[in-house]
Design an enzyme around this catalytic site. Structure first.
Site, PDB file in Angstrom:
ATOM      1  N   ASP A   1      -2.028  15.897  -5.269  1.00 10.80           N
ATOM      2  CA  ASP A   1      -0.692  15.873  -5.854  1.00 10.80           C
ATOM      3  C   ASP A   1      -0.771  15.801  -7.380  1.00 10.80           C
ATOM      4  OD1 ASP A   1       2.132  15.585  -5.979  1.00 10.80           O
ATOM      5  OD2 ASP A   1       1.924  13.405  -6.059  1.00 10.80           O
TER       6      ASP A   1
ATOM      7  N   GLU B   1      -7.460   8.832  -0.099  1.00 16.25           N
ATOM      8  CA  GLU B   1      -6.687   9.290   1.053  1.00 16.25           C
ATOM      9  C   GLU B   1      -7.324  10.457   1.802  1.00 16.25           C
ATOM     10  OE1 GLU B   1      -2.565   9.847   0.106  1.00 16.25           O
ATOM     11  OE2 GLU B   1      -2.306   7.755  -0.475  1.00 16.25           O
TER      12      GLU B   1
ATOM     13  N   TYR C   1       3.748   3.514   1.120  1.00 17.36           N
ATOM     14  CA  TYR C   1       5.021   4.014   0.573  1.00 17.36           C
ATOM     15  C   TYR C   1       6.183   3.734   1.524  1.00 17.36           C
ATOM     16  CZ  TYR C   1       2.419   6.256  -3.153  1.00 17.36           C
ATOM     17  OH  TYR C   1       1.636   6.479  -4.258  1.00 17.36           O
TER      18      TYR C   1
ATOM     19  N   GLU D   1      -1.767   1.694  -4.229  1.00 16.06           N
ATOM     20  CA  GLU D   1      -0.613   2.540  -4.594  1.00 16.06           C
ATOM     21  C   GLU D   1       0.617   2.030  -3.879  1.00 16.06           C
ATOM     22  OE1 GLU D   1      -0.873   6.808  -4.028  1.00 16.06           O
ATOM     23  OE2 GLU D   1      -2.931   6.867  -4.780  1.00 16.06           O
TER      24      GLU D   1
END
Ligand code: GCB
Length: 643
Positions: A199, A443, A496, A532
C-alpha cells in the site's frame, strides 16, 4: 501503457543472482587514511527506455557512450525518485529501465589507493557501467552496494552509467506481478499493468547518495560489536575483519568516550574490552537526571599493514542490551514500553529520495510527539536516518522490504532472495544501538501452510546471525489461522477494528481488540506490540458527532484503542505504534484519496487533531514506570528539555 515483450522484465534478473559479493561495506567515513572525495549528488542526465520492448537501451548499448548521444535526456536530481520530478504522467507511472549518467574525476595521486564506487540505494534492479564497462549489479532497493573501481581514467573524466528497472515480480522483495491485458476489445496489443501487493507508491530511481571514496589497499573490511553489561561495567566484544589478514602487521583498538578519552583498548582482531563505569545507551524516554541518554562511544581501529600503510576507521556504538520475558521488553534489563509510530520514507516531489531537511524535521516531530520508537515500515531506511535514531535515542524496529508476501511468493527463489536481503540488512545495521528488533516482513499471508517453513527458515537464520536482538514478522492474520508466529521472539500485530471491519463502530474496538490480543498472548505467551492501528483522515474535515474520514473520528478511534492499551500494558502489551506518522503516497485506487491519509501529520508534516492527542498521551506515558526507570523528584524538566 506501451506494449513491451515479456522478456524485458526478466532479462537481467537471472544474471542479478551474481550479486556483488557481500563484504563489510562499512559506511564511508573520512579518516586519516580514507577520503570520500566525490559525492555525485546533483543533476544527472536521465532518460527512460519507453521502447516497445523496453530493451532498446541494451540493444543500442546506451552505456557505451554519453547518454545524451543516445537521444534526448533531461536533468534528474540524485538522490530522488524520478516519478514526481516532471509533469509527465508517463514518467510518473513508468515501468521498465530508466537510465542515468554522470561524470567524475579521479586525481592521479589516488591511483595507489583502493577506489570504491558506492550507491546507498537504487530501486529496484540496478546495473552500473564505468566508461562503458559493466562494474556491478544489485537486486533490491533500500540497501547499499559498492564495487572497487579498477580501470578508470586519471587523465580525464570517468563516465558512470546506471540503469534501473523498477519492475516487481513474484520473486522480488517486495513482490508484485506484471499483468498483461489480453482482451482486444478493451486493450491495445501487449497492454500490461504492474500490480503491487503493498500500500505505497512504487517510487523508483537513485534514492540515496552516490559516492566515490578511497581506502588503503589493505583495509578494515568490517567491524562487528556486541555489548553486554556486568554490574556498572560495559563488556564490548568485537571482531575486526581485515581485507587481507596475511598482510596485517598490527591492530590498535581504542574505545573513546564522548570527551575523546580512552575508555578501553585492544590489539587483537577479536576480543573483549571492559569499559569501567560505562555510560549506557538509553532511549531518550528512559532518561533520568543521572544518565546521559543515547550515549555513544567511538570504536577506533587502526590497522597497520606489513607494507607500512595504515587504515583507520571510527565507528560510533552504544553499550546496551535487549531481551524479553513473556510479558516484557527489556532494554538494559529495565522494562521498556514502546510508544511510537510507523513511518514511510515519503514526501512531496522527491518521493523516497534522501532529504536532510526532511530527516531533521521528522526527528523534531518525533520528539515533539514524544515518540520513543518507530518502525522502518516497510523497508530499511537511509543510514542517515538510522544515525539520528542512534544519536537521539529513538528505538527502531528495523524492517526488511518483505511486504505483501502472498501465495506464490513462498518459493525457493523468493526465500533465497529474502535471506540475501536479510544478510545485507543485518550487515548494514548490526552495530546500531537503536535497532532492537529485526522485522523480516510485514503482513505476509502467514495463515497459509507454506508460510511455516518459509518464516521458520528466515527467522532462525536471522536469530543465528544476530542472537543479540529480537526477531519477528509483523502479522495481521487471525490468531487461530496463524502458522508462523511461534518462531517470533515478540509478537507485532496490526489491527484496524472499526476501520476495515465494522467500519465506524468505535464502540466495538474495546471488546474486539481486547479479546483478540488476549487470545494471541494466551496462544503464544510472548509480549505484544500493536505495530499498526489507524484511520484515514482528510485534514480539515470535521463533523460532530464523529464521522469516518473526519479529524474527530481519528481522535475518537485512537482513544478507544488507547483504553485497551492502558489496560493490557499492565499485562503483556509492550508497545503501541500509530499508523502512520504522516500521510503518504499510494497507487491510484478508489479507497485512497491522493494517497493514504492515516497520518497524524499531513504529508507536508502539519499536525491533524490526532497529533495533539498523541503528543499529550506520549508525554504522559514517559512518566509511567513502564517507560521510565528513574526517579523524577524535581527533575521532570529534564524530560521536557529534550523534547
Ligand atoms: C496495513 C499495512 C500498511 C497499510 C495500512 C493501511 O495493514 O501494513 O502498509 O498502509 O494497513 O492503511 O491500510
Amino acid at each position: 501503457m506501451a506494449a513491451p515483450m515479456k522478456r524485458m522484465f526478466f532479462i537481467h534478473v537471472v544474471c542479478l543472482q551474481l550479486l556483488c559479493a557481500m563484504s563489510g561495506m562499512l559506511y564511508p567515513r573520512n579518516s586519516i587514511s580514507r577520503t570520500v572525495f566525490q559525492n555525485l549528488d546533483g543533476m544527472w542526465n536521465f532518460r527512460i527506455d519507453s521502447s516497445e520492448n523496453r530493451f532498446q537501451g541494451f540493444e543500442e548499448k546506451w552505456y557505451s557512450r554519453p547518454l545524451q548521444q543516445s537521444g534526448p535526456v533531461i536533468p534528474m536530481p540524485v538522490p530522488s525518485s524520478y516519478n514526481d520530478i516532471t509533469q509527465s504522467k508517463e514518467l510518473r507511472d513508468f515501468v521498465g529501465w530508466a537510465w542515468y549518467d554522470n561524470e567524475f574525476y579521479i586525481p592521479p595521486e589516488l591511483a595507489s589507493k583502493r577506489t570504491v564506487l558506492r550507491i546507498d540505494s537504487a530501486h529496484y534492479n540496478t546495473i552500473v557501467w564505468l566508461n562503458g564497462q559493466e562494474v556491478m549489479q544489485h537486486s533490491g532497493g533500500h540497501l547499499p552496494f559498492e564495487t572497487e573501481l579498477k580501470n578508470y581514467n586519471t587523465n580525464g573524466p570517468n563516465r558512470v552509467t546506471i540503469a534501473i528497472n523498477n519492475t516487481l515480480t513474484p520473486t522480488t522483495l517486495p513482490p508484485g506481478t506484471i499483468e498483461y491485458k489480453n482482451d482486444p476489445l478493451k486493450y491495445p496489443k501487449g497492454y500490461f499493468v504492474q500490480n503491487l501487493q503493498m500500500d505505497f507508491f512504487n517510487y523508483a530511481g537513485i534514492h540515496r547518495t552516490v559516492k566515490v571514496y578511497t581506502t588503503p589497499k589493505v583495509y578494515i573490511e568490517d567491524i562487528t560489536i556486541v555489548t553486554d553489561i556486568q554490574g556498572s561495567n560495559g563488556l564490548v566484544s568485537y571482531t575486526v575483519t581485515p581485507s587481507m589478514a596475511s598482510m596485517v602487521q598490527s591492530f590498535q583498538i581504542t574505545i573513546l568516550d564522548k570527551e575523546g578519552n580512552s575508555a578501553g583498548q585492544g590489539s587483537q582482531p577479536q576480543g573483549k574490552i571492559t569499559v569501567n563505569n560505562a555510560n549506557l545507551w538509553w532511549p531518550y524516554s528512559m532518561l533520568n537526571s543521572s544518565n546521559d541518554t543515547a550515549y555513544l562511544y567511538t570504536f577506533k581501529v587502526t590497522l597497520t599493514s606489513t607494507s607500512g600503510d595504515t587504515d583507520q576507521y571510527s565507528l560510533p556504538f552504544g553499550i546496551r542490551t535487549v531481551s524479553n520475558t513473556n510479558t516484557q521488553l527489556l532494554i538494559n534489563n529495565k522494562p521498556f514500553y514502546c510508544h511510537g509510530v510507523a513511518k514511510h520514507e515519503d514526501s512531496d516531489i522527491r518521493g523516497k529520495g534522501l532529504d536532510y531537511p526532511l530527516i531533521a524535521k521528522d526527528f523534531n516531530l518525533l520528539k515533539w510527539l514524544g515518540a520513543n520508537c518507530f518502525r522502518t515500515s516497510h523497508y530499511p531506511y537511509a543510514e542517515e536516518i538510522m544515525d539520528q535514531a542512534d544519536q537521539q535515542g529513538i528505538v527502531v524496529i528495523d524492517e526488511s522490504p518483505g511486504v505483501g508476501i502472498e501465495k506464490g511468493n513462498f518459493g525457493n527463489a523468493s526465500l533465497a532472495h529474502h535471506l540475501q536481503v536479510m544478510d545485507e540488512m543485518i550487515q548494514r545495521d548490526k552495530n546500531r544501538p537503536a535497532v532492537i528488533i529485526w522485522s523480516v516482513a510485514n503482513e505476509p499471508k502467514s495463515g497459509l501452510p507454506e508460510a511455516k517453513f518459509y518464516f521458520k527458515t528466515i527467522l532462525l537464520h536471522v536469530k543465528k546471525a544476530d542472537p543479540t536482538r529480537l526477531v519477528t514478522f509483523v502479522a495481521n492474520a487471525d490468531y487461530g489461522e496463524e502458522k508462523a508466529a511461534q518462531y517470533n521472539d515478540i509478537l507485532c500485530i496490526n489491527r484496524y477494528y472499526a476501520w476495515y471491519s465494522d467500519c465506524s463502530h468505535t464502540e466495538l474496538i474495546n471488546l474486539q481488540l481486547t479479546n483478540d490480543l488476549k487470545a494471541f498472548h494466551n496462544k503464544y505467551n510472548k509480549p505484544i506490540i500493536v505495530t499498526e492501528y489507524g484511520a484515514d483522515t482528510i485534514p480539515g474535515y470535521h463533523q460532530d458527532p464523529s464521522f469516518v474520514f473526519t479529524e474527530e473520528f481519528q481522535v475518537e478511534f485512537l482513544q478507544e484503542y488507547h483504553k485497551v492499551f492502558d489496560h493490557l500494558r499492565k499485562e503483556f502489551l509492550v508497545g503501541e505504534m500509530v499508523w502512520n506518522f504522516a500521510d503518504f503516497m499510494t497507487i491510484q485506487q478508489i479507497t485512497r484519496v491522493v494517497g493514504n491519509k492515516k497520518g497524524l501529520l499531513t504529508r507536508q508534516r502539519q499536525p491533524k487533531m490526532s497529533a495533539h492527542l498523541i503528543r499529550s498521551r506520549y508525554r504522559n506515558l514517559m512518566y509511567t514506570n513502564k517507560t521510565y526507570h528513574g526517579s523524577f523528584h524535581g527533575h521532570s524538566t529534564n524530560i521536557l528539555n529534550v523534547l
